[in-house]
Motif scaffolding. Structure first.
Motif, PDB file in Angstrom:
ATOM      1  N   VAL A  36       0.473  -1.019   0.151  1.00 53.29           N
ATOM      2  CA  VAL A  36       0.071  -0.128   0.273  1.00 53.29           C
ATOM      3  C   VAL A  36       0.710   0.835   0.174  1.00 53.29           C
ATOM      4  CG1 VAL A  36      -1.699   1.512   1.391  1.00 53.29           C
ATOM      5  CG2 VAL A  36      -1.486  -1.288   0.915  1.00 53.29           C
TER       6      VAL A  36
ATOM      7  N   PHE B 254       2.179   1.900  -3.720  1.00 55.57           N
ATOM      8  CA  PHE B 254       1.211   1.753  -4.615  1.00 55.57           C
ATOM      9  C   PHE B 254       0.948   3.559  -3.786  1.00 55.57           C
ATOM     10  CE2 PHE B 254      -2.687   2.081  -6.188  1.00 55.57           C
ATOM     11  CZ  PHE B 254      -2.466   1.747  -7.210  1.00 55.57           C
ATOM     12  N   VAL B 255       1.105   4.283  -2.570  1.00 56.08           N
ATOM     13  CA  VAL B 255       0.888   5.320  -2.548  1.00 56.08           C
ATOM     14  C   VAL B 255       1.505   6.385  -3.404  1.00 56.08           C
ATOM     15  CG1 VAL B 255       0.037   6.684  -1.127  1.00 56.08           C
ATOM     16  CG2 VAL B 255      -1.163   5.317  -0.770  1.00 56.08           C
TER      17      VAL B 255
ATOM     18  N   ALA C 136      -3.901   5.493  -6.766  1.00 54.04           N
ATOM     19  CA  ALA C 136      -4.704   5.437  -5.705  1.00 54.04           C
ATOM     20  C   ALA C 136      -5.350   5.980  -4.582  1.00 54.04           C
ATOM     21  CB  ALA C 136      -3.024   5.490  -4.651  1.00 54.04           C
TER      22      ALA C 136
END
Length: 53
Positions: free
Chosen positions: A15, A18-19, A26
């Motif tokens: 996560v 991805f951010v 995102a």
């Protein structure tokens, strides 16, 4: 280290990556999740309203 803790750390790392790598995508993903949850809540409210009216 047990598998549950390892999976949790891997999920958090994914996560965060991805951010950081694609913040626009995102944000769009989070908006889609929120919209889906809102639609589901409205459907439940409509169902309950129809049952009790």
């Amino acid at each position: 280290m047990n598998a549950k803790k390892l999976a949790t750390f891997a999920g958090i790392a994914l996560v965060l990556f991805f951010v950081i790598a694609r913040p626009g995508e995102a944000a769009g993903f989070v908006n889609n999740i929120i919209a889906a949850l809102r639609d589901a809540a409205e459907a439940v409210i409509t169902f309950v309203s129809n049952v009790f009216s």
